[in-house]
Design an enzyme around this catalytic site. Structure first.
Site, PDB file in Angstrom:
ATOM      1  N   GLU A   1      -5.372 -15.266   7.737  1.00  0.00           N
ATOM      2  CA  GLU A   1      -6.680 -14.658   7.958  1.00  0.00           C
ATOM      3  C   GLU A   1      -7.395 -14.392   6.639  1.00  0.00           C
ATOM      4  OE1 GLU A   1      -5.962 -11.096  10.188  1.00  0.00           O
ATOM      5  OE2 GLU A   1      -5.786 -12.179  12.075  1.00  0.00           O
TER       6      GLU A   1
ATOM      7  N   CYS B   1     -12.050 -11.211   1.291  1.00  0.00           N
ATOM      8  CA  CYS B   1     -10.668 -10.762   1.121  1.00  0.00           C
ATOM      9  C   CYS B   1      -9.763 -11.936   1.485  1.00  0.00           C
ATOM     10  CB  CYS B   1     -10.455  -9.578   2.064  1.00  0.00           C
ATOM     11  SG  CYS B   1      -8.765  -9.020   2.099  1.00  0.00           S
TER      12      CYS B   1
ATOM     13  N   CYS C   1       4.724 -11.894   4.807  1.00  0.00           N
ATOM     14  CA  CYS C   1       5.103 -11.213   3.565  1.00  0.00           C
ATOM     15  C   CYS C   1       6.562 -10.796   3.624  1.00  0.00           C
ATOM     16  CB  CYS C   1       4.214  -9.981   3.370  1.00  0.00           C
ATOM     17  SG  CYS C   1       4.465  -9.186   1.775  1.00  0.00           S
TER      18      CYS C   1
ATOM     19  N   CYS D   1       6.633  -3.466   3.967  1.00  0.00           N
ATOM     20  CA  CYS D   1       6.112  -2.092   3.875  1.00  0.00           C
ATOM     21  C   CYS D   1       6.018  -1.524   5.294  1.00  0.00           C
ATOM     22  CB  CYS D   1       4.743  -2.075   3.212  1.00  0.00           C
ATOM     23  SG  CYS D   1       4.759  -2.753   1.542  1.00  0.00           S
TER      24      CYS D   1
ATOM     25  N   CYS E   1       2.707  -1.760   7.457  1.00  0.00           N
ATOM     26  CA  CYS E   1       1.887  -2.972   7.398  1.00  0.00           C
ATOM     27  C   CYS E   1       2.222  -3.991   8.477  1.00  0.00           C
ATOM     28  CB  CYS E   1       2.034  -3.616   6.023  1.00  0.00           C
ATOM     29  SG  CYS E   1       1.151  -5.172   5.880  1.00  0.00           S
TER      30      CYS E   1
ATOM     31  N   GLY F   1       0.050 -11.062   2.474  1.00  0.00           N
ATOM     32  CA  GLY F   1       0.984 -11.422   1.407  1.00  0.00           C
ATOM     33  C   GLY F   1       0.834 -10.595   0.148  1.00  0.00           C
ATOM     34  N   GLU F   2       1.804 -10.739  -0.721  1.00  0.00           N
ATOM     35  CA  GLU F   2       1.820 -10.049  -2.015  1.00  0.00           C
ATOM     36  C   GLU F   2       1.482 -11.105  -3.088  1.00  0.00           C
ATOM     37  OE1 GLU F   2       2.144  -7.110  -3.744  1.00  0.00           O
ATOM     38  OE2 GLU F   2       2.055  -8.502  -5.425  1.00  0.00           O
TER      39      GLU F   2
ATOM     40  N   SER G   1      -4.710  -7.323  -5.830  1.00  0.00           N
ATOM     41  CA  SER G   1      -4.056  -6.101  -5.370  1.00  0.00           C
ATOM     42  C   SER G   1      -2.559  -6.354  -5.193  1.00  0.00           C
ATOM     43  CB  SER G   1      -4.674  -5.699  -4.026  1.00  0.00           C
ATOM     44  OG  SER G   1      -3.957  -4.635  -3.464  1.00  0.00           O
TER      45      SER G   1
ATOM     46  N   SER H   1      -1.017  -0.628  -5.167  1.00  0.00           N
ATOM     47  CA  SER H   1      -0.806   0.249  -4.011  1.00  0.00           C
ATOM     48  C   SER H   1       0.231   1.288  -4.389  1.00  0.00           C
ATOM     49  CB  SER H   1      -0.293  -0.566  -2.822  1.00  0.00           C
ATOM     50  OG  SER H   1      -1.228  -1.556  -2.508  1.00  0.00           O
TER      51      SER H   1
ATOM     52  N   HIS I   1       0.418   4.966  -2.800  1.00  0.00           N
ATOM     53  CA  HIS I   1       0.700   5.614  -1.508  1.00  0.00           C
ATOM     54  C   HIS I   1       1.544   6.893  -1.568  1.00  0.00           C
ATOM     55  CE1 HIS I   1      -1.280   2.101  -0.247  1.00  0.00           C
ATOM     56  NE2 HIS I   1      -0.237   1.341  -0.021  1.00  0.00           N
TER      57      HIS I   1
ATOM     58  N   HIS J   1      -4.663   3.244   9.844  1.00  0.00           N
ATOM     59  CA  HIS J   1      -4.877   2.954  11.265  1.00  0.00           C
ATOM     60  C   HIS J   1      -3.527   2.585  11.866  1.00  0.00           C
ATOM     61  CE1 HIS J   1      -9.291   3.061  11.287  1.00  0.00           C
ATOM     62  NE2 HIS J   1      -9.084   2.878   9.995  1.00  0.00           N
TER      63      HIS J   1
ATOM     64  N   CYS K   1      -4.265  -6.018  17.316  1.00  0.00           N
ATOM     65  CA  CYS K   1      -3.283  -7.040  16.983  1.00  0.00           C
ATOM     66  C   CYS K   1      -3.607  -7.872  15.758  1.00  0.00           C
ATOM     67  CB  CYS K   1      -3.079  -7.953  18.177  1.00  0.00           C
ATOM     68  SG  CYS K   1      -4.599  -8.758  18.633  1.00  0.00           S
TER      69      CYS K   1
END
Ligand code: SF4
Length: 347
Positions: free
Chosen positions: A93, A106, A113, A117, A120, A158-159, A190, A212, A214, A288, A331
């Site tokens: 996506e 983006c 991935c 996490c 995620c 992905g990272e 990121s 990130s 957190h 979310h 989803c």
């Protein structure tokens, strides 16, 4: 056609090698890169400043390789999610986010991935492979909004620093004079902080960095992001402190706020201490919920209190406004990724 290599994703060095192998003059490499990245052609036949013979030679081994998205979903607020099929038959996506003064894309860097996490949705899918340079660039090149884009963020699936070779080649082509010639100030990568990739990124690229974070606490971060076991946030920050982020290049820290877990004032105080001495900004992100994960979204009152504390300590702090909730919630594979709410921030 499918067995032919793609020209999209080739650096100028690759193109010089290709034209030499095909017995074409060396200057044709630059002509080809102009057609690929400046004129964005989708056919070798359109490369009119190459002789017919040279076009035919190219066509024996190559295609351009751009692939349009196979699906598009548009949010009420104008955010658009594109679905692409990869060469390996998987789906990725890409999210287009229009705002008053800029248009951000983006992009994804991997199929799924490995990092797992807790919060995620992409992590829940598991890992199905790295995207190649052409698959990364195709997300940018093949959307109808391509010509109006002002910013690119590597915050999709992905990272990115777990796929450094392909991501760095994409960055080279995006920022190179022979390529798209974008300013690195308009691109943000990121990461959750894969230290070897991070070191290479800081040294080789001038693009902005987003990390990130957190949580300011090791154990809590470990529970949210297993990568903390291998690459602790303190070591990441030690590395960042060795470089200059006080001028044009920015480092920002992404902080997803979970109700009752990391959204109280003590967390804000310890986060400010942890980041002391780093010229940075912190982006607070509303979580979310995703299925089967016992984490809840912070209540709206907690976020401004947290922000105001960090601001009082001299850390620029913004609360990201939500974008594309109707298409990215539920989803969507990117449903908990930062880019769904990438707005209200001036990179
Ligand atoms: S947040 Fe990023 S690094 Fe973590 S699992 Fe999701 S895609 Fe991977």
């Amino acid at each position: 056609m499918e067995s032919k290599e793609r020209l999209l994703g080739k650096t100028i060095g690759d193109l010089k090698q290709i034209v030499s192998e095909l017995g074409m003059p060396v200057y044709t490499a630059k002509q080809i890169s102009d057609w690929l990245y400046k004129k964005k052609t989708d056919s070798i036949d359109e490369m009119s400043n190459l002789s017919i013979l040279n076009r035919e030679k190219l066509k024996t081994r190559f295609v351009i390789g751009s692939q349009p998205p196979i699906q598009k979903q548009e949010s009420q607020d104008g955010t658009i999610k594109y679905l692409f099929r990869t060469t390996s038959g998987h789906f990725i996506e890409t999210v287009y986010i229009p705002e008053e003064d800029r248009e951000t894309l983006c992009v994804s860097s991997q199929i799924g991935c490995k990092m797992n996490c807790l919060f995620c949705m992409t992590g829940k899918q598991g890992f199905s492979g790295n995207l190649t340079t052409d698959e990364i660039l195709n997300q940018i090149q093949s959307i109808p909004e391509n010509s109006g884009l002002t910013n690119i963020v590597f915050m999709g699936m992905g990272e990115p620093l777990d796929n450094t070779d392909e991501v760095f080649r994409a960055l080279e082509i995006l920022t190179g004079d022979y390529g798209y010639a974008w300013s690195p100030k308009r691109i943000t990568v990121s990461t959750i902080g894969i230290i070897p990739g991070l070191k290479r990124f800081i040294e080789e690229s001038r693009c902005h960095l987003a990390v990130s974070i957190h949580s300011p606490y090791d154990d809590e971060r470990k529970a949210l992001m297993p990568v903390e076991k291998t690459y602790p946030i303190r070591e990441i920050l030690d590395l960042i402190r060795q470089y200059d982020f006080s001028h044009q290049r920015r480092v920002s820290f992404e902080y997803i706020m979970f109700n009752g877990l990391n959204d109280d004032l003590q967390h804000a105080k310890d986060l400010a201490k942890l980041l002391a001495g780093i010229p940075c900004r912190v982006n607070l992100i509303k979580y979310h919920a995703i299925p089967d994960v016992d984490l809840k979204s912070s209540d709206t009152a907690a976020m401004p209190v947290f922000r105001d504390y960090l601001s009082s300590k001299g850390i620029t702090c913004t609360i990201r406004s939500s974008r594309g909730e109707d298409i990215l919630a539920a989803c969507g594979m990117l449903s908990t990724k930062e880019c769904r709410i990438f707005a209200g921030e001036s990179f």
